[in-house]
Scaffold this active site. Structure first.
Site, PDB file in Angstrom:
ATOM      1  N   CYS A   6      24.041  46.599  39.997  1.00  0.00           N
ATOM      2  CA  CYS A   6      22.651  47.044  39.856  1.00  0.00           C
ATOM      3  C   CYS A   6      22.284  47.220  38.374  1.00  0.00           C
ATOM      4  O   CYS A   6      23.156  47.363  37.527  1.00  0.00           O
ATOM      5  CB  CYS A   6      22.446  48.388  40.514  1.00  0.00           C
TER       6      CYS A   6
ATOM      7  N   ARG B 292      23.175  40.368  35.553  1.00  0.00           N
ATOM      8  CA  ARG B 292      24.167  41.221  36.209  1.00  0.00           C
ATOM      9  C   ARG B 292      24.335  40.863  37.690  1.00  0.00           C
ATOM     10  O   ARG B 292      25.297  41.254  38.315  1.00  0.00           O
ATOM     11  CB  ARG B 292      23.743  42.699  36.094  1.00  0.00           C
TER      12      ARG B 292
ATOM     13  N   TRP C 154      22.124  45.580  43.647  1.00  0.00           N
ATOM     14  CA  TRP C 154      23.232  44.795  44.208  1.00  0.00           C
ATOM     15  C   TRP C 154      23.731  45.641  45.365  1.00  0.00           C
ATOM     16  O   TRP C 154      24.329  46.702  45.170  1.00  0.00           O
ATOM     17  CB  TRP C 154      24.285  44.591  43.126  1.00  0.00           C
TER      18      TRP C 154
ATOM     19  N   ASN D  58      22.389  53.275  40.240  1.00  0.00           N
ATOM     20  CA  ASN D  58      23.501  52.309  40.250  1.00  0.00           C
ATOM     21  C   ASN D  58      24.715  53.033  40.766  1.00  0.00           C
ATOM     22  O   ASN D  58      24.912  54.190  40.430  1.00  0.00           O
ATOM     23  CB  ASN D  58      23.896  51.918  38.824  1.00  0.00           C
ATOM     24  N   GLY D  59      25.581  52.354  41.472  1.00  0.00           N
ATOM     25  CA  GLY D  59      26.862  52.971  41.850  1.00  0.00           C
ATOM     26  C   GLY D  59      26.880  53.460  43.279  1.00  0.00           C
ATOM     27  O   GLY D  59      26.038  53.084  44.096  1.00  0.00           O
TER      28      GLY D  59
ATOM     29  N   GLU E 183      47.608  29.897  41.949  1.00  0.00           N
ATOM     30  CA  GLU E 183      46.347  30.347  41.351  1.00  0.00           C
ATOM     31  C   GLU E 183      46.336  30.046  39.846  1.00  0.00           C
ATOM     32  O   GLU E 183      45.320  29.619  39.305  1.00  0.00           O
ATOM     33  CB  GLU E 183      46.154  31.844  41.636  1.00  0.00           C
TER      34      GLU E 183
ATOM     35  N   LYS F 284      43.439  27.777  38.014  1.00  0.00           N
ATOM     36  CA  LYS F 284      42.622  28.233  36.880  1.00  0.00           C
ATOM     37  C   LYS F 284      42.711  27.219  35.746  1.00  0.00           C
ATOM     38  O   LYS F 284      41.729  26.875  35.108  1.00  0.00           O
ATOM     39  CB  LYS F 284      43.098  29.598  36.362  1.00  0.00           C
TER      40      LYS F 284
ATOM     41  N   GLU G  87      40.694  23.947  36.695  1.00  0.00           N
ATOM     42  CA  GLU G  87      39.236  24.008  36.738  1.00  0.00           C
ATOM     43  C   GLU G  87      38.609  24.345  35.393  1.00  0.00           C
ATOM     44  O   GLU G  87      37.511  23.878  35.095  1.00  0.00           O
ATOM     45  CB  GLU G  87      38.735  24.948  37.838  1.00  0.00           C
TER      46      GLU G  87
ATOM     47  N   HIS H 103      63.688  19.884  44.624  1.00  0.00           N
ATOM     48  CA  HIS H 103      63.539  18.947  45.737  1.00  0.00           C
ATOM     49  C   HIS H 103      62.646  17.762  45.366  1.00  0.00           C
ATOM     50  O   HIS H 103      62.169  17.060  46.249  1.00  0.00           O
ATOM     51  CB  HIS H 103      62.990  19.673  46.961  1.00  0.00           C
TER      52      HIS H 103
ATOM     53  N   LYS I 286      29.497  27.546  42.049  1.00  0.00           N
ATOM     54  CA  LYS I 286      30.062  28.874  42.314  1.00  0.00           C
ATOM     55  C   LYS I 286      30.271  29.095  43.808  1.00  0.00           C
ATOM     56  O   LYS I 286      31.267  29.660  44.207  1.00  0.00           O
ATOM     57  CB  LYS I 286      29.150  29.955  41.726  1.00  0.00           C
TER      58      LYS I 286
END
Ligand code: F6R
Length: 615
Positions: A2, A27, A74, A100-101, A488, A492, A495, A511, A610
């Site tokens: 927010c 944000r 948000w 906010n929060g 992962e 990263k 990409e 192997h 995204k």
């Protein structure tokens, strides 16, 4: 996350507030609103969607008022909607607030206020706070500043708030814990004006003199004068900073890219993930969204985790924790494949969908398929009110705020953590003892601090990136909990840096893939001091014996690998199952810094989006 904006002074507030909201758009948010106070009347306008929708809504209205507050929301409590958007009014319409929060004890306060006759028209914790302030102001006959202060003494949680009262048009109150709040001091001695916001971006074009409120501090601007005090009522002498940044820099919090900002937000994100959820006394976890399904969860016999990309790799880590702590046979599937696999579903089996965006079509489809087959569906999702969040029977939110960079960072460490917390929760319904639960909880609590410590090595990683930037191939290797971490790390690298990278269980090497190793094909081996350390060390030796370069990632204090590997990255000591959360961080930084070195568009890598809403 927010954003809040406020203004009090001699100018019309609306243009300042709406521009401020636009500046905070980066944000991420799902609704927006504004309130102005003019001649003792609040005019309140709010709308689900973007600021531009709000602008359309008010386009033909006369918006007057020299004091006002505004918000981009948000969603946390309640879906994104007009009614849940801020500002939120108190019952009598005397108090208005943006927030906010999260207020953790809002349900307890809501119960007390409901008994007193207060009604609630939204699902927000914010409306509860507005009414609490109204109740205190009415009953104790104090002014707005004092009513807000007394209300905040009753509140647990994190917040950044702005409050106005209809009968005090000369006053605006700001306070914060956890969420940021900045006060811009503008105008002159005879004509003072104040701008308040979640960060300095909405303020910078009006003044370069700002005060950053500390946690548990509040600012009361009354009659052109600012008083700063703690919530405990101790007056504070504010330090006025001079802003030297440019607006573009401020939007990214001073970081060069959103990805770097989001990597550095991880201590806070991990904190938000666990906030209000650890029950230390019982060695257990509280997940509000799962409460209705206690019986089904107790009877759960097997679990299929569905996700894509990074989220799926976190599933490969969670799988170990779910089996180890909850004793539930677990397997991880591509969301895309689950739908098309012809497979008998055993009785009492569940599906856990993991998705940052909550919109990934492959994952969403598998939930629909699982429901058709009568499975209980659970979700770990970051975006509130997203399609997956709405589709699953029961959900857990990450609460890490929006991810803007295409590459997932802060959501992924939170996904790993939530799966471990879920494993504790399900484990406590089965054989996991209170003591075992408490031991893990104790280590989980340290994670935000350990993540912050891990980030302190960013300069070392930056230097490594300079050294390895020209390499065209990479292996990322790990065992057990860290096999998923290796995958992962490789993703990263691919990409962001456009370097060919493969992530796999280190044991696979001998192997077949070992034949690729030479002096131009380095490996990053994740080898913390845990049950797999000796095996990982053997993998490092196998690579070195074939002339390969090795970057080893190990636990602080273990100097042994410095003698074997070419470079060593350290992470702080933690429980074996929690190591991936810390190990993700240097790998994110490594991919990021190499991408920067190679001149790539880090926040928006080529060919990627995204959220992947197509199959
Ligand atoms: C990689 C990345 C993707 C996502 C994947 C799933 O950095 O972000 O691999 O993890 O597309 O996305 P969500 O989590 O939104 O379902």
């Amino acid at each position: 996350m927010c954003g809040i904006v406020g203004y009090i002074g001699k100018r019309e507030a609306y243009p300042i507030l709406i521009k401020g909201l636009e500046r905070l758009e980066y944000r991420g948010y799902d609704s927006a609103g504004v309130a102005l106070l003019n001649e003792g009347v609040f005019s309140v306008h709010k709308k689900k969607g973007k600021v531009v929708e709000l602008k359309k809504l008010v386009a033909h209205k006369k918006l007057l008022g020299k004091v006002g507050i505004a918000h981009t929301r948000w969603a946390t409590h309640g879906i994104p909607s007009d009614k849940n958007a801020h500002p939120q009014l108190s019952n009598s319409g005397d108090i208005i607030i943006v927030h906010n929060g999260i207020i953790e004890n809002y349900l307890t306060i809501k119960k007390v206020l409901t008994k007193k006759g207060y009604k609630f028209y939204s699902d927000t914790d914010t409306e509860v706070l507005a009414n609490l302030i109204e109740d205190i102001k009415k009953n104790t006959k104090v002014n707005l500043g004092e009513a807000v202060r007394l209300a905040l003494l009753e509140i647990d949680g994190a917040y950044g708030i702005l409050v106005l009262a209809k009968d005090e048009p000369d006053t605006i109150v700001v306070a914060k814990i956890g969420s940021p709040a900045v006060i811009g001091v503008g105008g002159s001695k005879t004509n003072p004006e104040f701008f308040i916001a979640s960060d300095a971006t909405p303020i910078i074009e009006y003044t370069d003199r700002v005060i950053y409120l500390e946690d548990r501090e509040m600012g009361i601007i009354k009659n052109g004068e600012l008083t700063i005090k703690t919530i405990q009522n101790k007056i504070v002498n504010p330090y006025v900073h001079k802003l030297e940044m440019k607006i573009e820099e401020l939007e990214k919090g001073g970081f060069e890219h959103f990805m770097l900002k989001e990597i550095f937000e991880q201590p806070e994100a991990l904190h938000s993930t666990i906030r209000g959820r650890l029950i230390e006394s019982d060695g257990n976890i509280k997940f509000g969204g799962l409460e209705k399904f206690q019986k089904e969860l107790k009877n759960l016999r097997s679990l299929t985790v569905v996700a894509m990309g990074t989220a799926r790799f976190t599933g490969l880590i969670g799988e170990y924790a779910l089996e180890e702590l909850a004793d539930i046979p677990t397997k991880v599937e591509y969301g895309s494949e689950f739908t098309y696999r012809k497979k008998a579903i055993a009785k009492n089996s569940g599906l856990l969908a993991i998705s940052q965006s909550g919109e990934t079509a492959d994952t969403l489809n598998s939930i629909k398929e699982a429901k058709r087959k009568g499975m209980l569906t659970l979700g770990i999702v970051n975006v509130i009110g997203s399609s997956i969040a709405r589709e699953v029977d029961a959900g857990i939110y990450n609460h890490v705020g929006p991810e803007t960079a295409v590459a997932s960072t802060k959501a992924s460490t939170s996904q790993v953590l939530l799966q471990i917390m879920l494993a504790i929760y399900l484990g406590r319904m089965r054989g996991l003892t209170k003591k075992e639960g408490q031991t893990i909880l104790k280590e989980i609590q340290k994670l935000p601090e350990l993540a912050a410590k891990t980030l302190k090595n960013s300069d070392q990683i930056k230097n490594l990136a300079k050294k390895y930037k020209k390499i065209e191939h990479f292996f990322f290797l790990g065992r057990k909990y860290n096999a998923g971490t290796a995958m992962e790390g490789a993703l990263k690298m691919k990409e962001c840096s456009y370097i060919h990278a493969e992530g796999m269980n280190a044991t696979e090497l001998k192997h077949g893939p070992l034949s690729l190793i030479d002096e131009n094909f380095p490996s990053l081996v994740i080898a913390p001091m845990d049950s797999m350390y000796e095996k990982s060390k053997s993998s490092i030796q196998e690579i070195k014996a074939r002339g390969g370069l090795v970057i080893a990632l190990t636990t602080e204090g273990n100097k042994e690998l410095e003698k074997i590997a070419n470079d060593v990255i350290y992470i702080p000591k933690t429980l074996e199952m929690l190591t991936p959360i810390l190990a993700f961080i240097p790998m994110q930084l490594f991919a990021y810094y190499i991408a920067v070195e190679r001149g790539n568009d880090v926040d928006k890598p080529r060919n990627l989006a995204k959220s992947v809403t197509v199959e």
